[in-house]
Each structure stands twice: as structure tokens, then as C-alpha cells.
Scaffold this active site. Sequence first.
Site, short mmCIF file in Angstrom:
data_model
loop_
_atom_site.label_atom_id
_atom_site.label_comp_id
_atom_site.label_asym_id
_atom_site.label_seq_id
_atom_site.Cartn_x
_atom_site.Cartn_y
_atom_site.Cartn_z
N TYR A 1 -7.47 -3.50 -3.26
CA TYR A 1 -6.73 -3.40 -4.20
C TYR A 1 -7.39 -2.04 -4.80
CZ TYR A 1 -4.94 -3.63 -9.11
OH TYR A 1 -4.43 -3.81 -10.25
N GLU B 1 -1.54 1.98 -9.89
CA GLU B 1 -2.14 0.84 -9.12
C GLU B 1 -1.66 1.05 -7.57
OE1 GLU B 1 -1.97 -3.98 -10.03
OE2 GLU B 1 0.17 -3.01 -9.76
#
Length: 386
Positions: free
Chosen positions: A109, A197
Site C-alpha cells: 500500500y 493512493e
Amino acid sequence: MNIHEHQAKEILKNYGAKVPKGIFAFEVQDLIEKAKILKTDKYVLKAQIHSGGRGKAGGVKLVNNLEELENEAKNLIGKILVTHQTGPNGRKVKRLYVEEASEINKEFYLSCLVDRESSKIAFISSDQGGMDIEEVANNNPEKILTTKVEFSDQISEDDCKKILGIFNLDKEANEEATKLIKSIYKMFIETDASLVEINPLILTKDNNIVCLDAKMNFDDNALFKHPEIMELRDLNEEEETEIEASKHDLAYIKLDGSIGCMVNGAGLAMATMDIIKLYGEEPANFLDVGGGASKEKVSAAFKIILSDKNVKGILINIFGGIMRCDVLAKGLVEAAREIKINVPLVVRLAGTNFEEGKKILDNSGLKIISASDLGDAAEKVVEAIK
């Protein structure tokens, strides 16, 4: 402003990041024709809506051939996807994206956003990719690393090392990931992004670092500098009322409550919503009319608020600083007469010429409930809708 995944990936690609080769289309047959250029044994089909959690909602499909791709695309186009971010009404899928399947070795992530508290850019990294970062934060907070970076022309090697420390990559992959961090930082600064993101960021079986998914938000106040970003805006993904509000320079966000709010100043608007909740009801919207409130602007605000069928009452909370309360009261009365408001209307005025403004409201002949302060206003509007 939000953009779609395929648009975000194109921007990342332009800044040197690796992304899977893919195409998007609005119609199934166009998608299938375009997909023929992809060189892959399997295809990944993705619904394009402004929301996370698409996979869990059935918006991401792995298929083996073009025939399966066509069948899944037909099922997906026009479907209402309900995710944890869309609310119960969901969003209709109006465009599809298909890309070459990737051979995944490991998932990570990675995100960066403006940290307003520290006035820095915060990079968030985790070796728990492909999951909701909120779940990781709740269950395994030690698996999340936050690195705050000073605004500069470029990010330092030391900061890159800190961000990537949790990934435990070999030398070759780490060098590639460092290049990615630098390109994301450069893109973030140059485009006035507010959020990037990548979830998941993957290490492929041939040791490449690839952005498998991407989400981007941009600062609305800086869009005038970036017409190329503004062109990516998809009005189909926005609330009609929010689009209409932007035409009148109104800051409006639709919520789920029953008390419509019209306030000048974002801080005062937040306080107004809080006190409505304190008195047992929920705000139907955030609406900041800004420093000037002409008849036309107030009228537009009334129309937007009343277009929400959940609104049972309206609370107007104005503090007159530069904008005089008597001028605002005249505009409010004129707009209220024109709109024919059929729900209780409570008005609280304070600041410059508020006494004159209150007289204008009291002598208007309209069913306007005056309030002495914010608490009194909230109490009266909650009582009025019972």
C-alpha cells in the site's frame, strides 16, 4: 476533484510509473474491439466509478478470454455498485476499463496526501496492500508507516528510504520503487494533487514495481492552473446539486439529514451542523454562501436546499462581517418570496447591522422564525419540524 482509475494511471504513466497496459470504453462492443490490442492470457475488467471497494462490490472481474470479457462487461455496464463509500444508493457504472492481468509476487500500500496539521506531505506505506487501509490501521497499526516530507522541488533519498523501509525489497526492486516515489512526488507537486493512493502497489514475479490500482484527488482551488486536469472531470460521478452549486460559487455538500443549512463561512457551517446534531437532528447539507450573498445567490442556495426531498426545515446562520446583515436580510426576503418556501425557516443574524437585518425579517410578512443565538436557532428549527 476526483478522477477515474484509468485517468490516474495515465497520469502516473506520463510521470514514469509502470502501470498495466489497458483501455477504457463506454460501450461493450467498443471495449471488446479495443481489448484485442492487449497481449495477455487473462484480462482484468474494472468498473469505473469514483469509489473504493469496487472489488468487494463485484466491480472487478478476472476473465480468461474475450468471450468471457464480453459477457462480464454486459453484466457490469449499467449496474449499480454499492460500496462502503457510495452510500446505500450506490453509483451506476457508465464506463469500463480492462487491462492485462499481472503476475503478482507481493502487494503493498502506498499513498501521499497533504497533512494540514504539519504543513507537509505525508506518505503512508504498508506491506499489507490490497486491503482497506482502515482495517490495517485498526487491526495491525504497526504495519503502517507514515513519513512526513517537507515541501520542496524534489524528495530526498533519505525520505525515500524511510517510506520504502517497510517493504523489505531487494536492491533492484528498491531502486525501482525509489524512482516511483520520486515520480509520484513530482506529479503531486506539479498537478496540485491532494491525494494519490496506490492500492495495491505490486512486486511482480519478474521483480517489477507496478501500480495495479490508482486513485487521485486534486485541489479544487488550483484547477484553474490545470485545464488538462479539469478536462478529466466526470459530472456523471457528482451530485447534481453539487454541480449546480458550483455554478453559483456555493460550497455545497449533500448529507443525509433533514435540516437544510445556509451559512457564511466554513467554520461557522461546521459549528452549525454540530449544534443541530446536539439538539437531536441531522444536517441535510453543508452550504457556505461565502462573503457575498446577493438575492440571486441566496435564491440559488434555497433552490438547491429545497431540491432535497429529505429537507423538513431550513436554518440560516449568518455572521455579518464584511457583509452587512441588513443587505443580506433584503436578499433573503426577496429570494424567499420568489421561491415560496414551504418548510419552517429559522434565521439567526449576528454582526454588522444585525438589528436592522432582524427588523427587515420581522416586517417582511413571511413566516420566518428569528433566533437570538446559534443554540436558540438549532432548538427552534428542531422543534419546528416535529
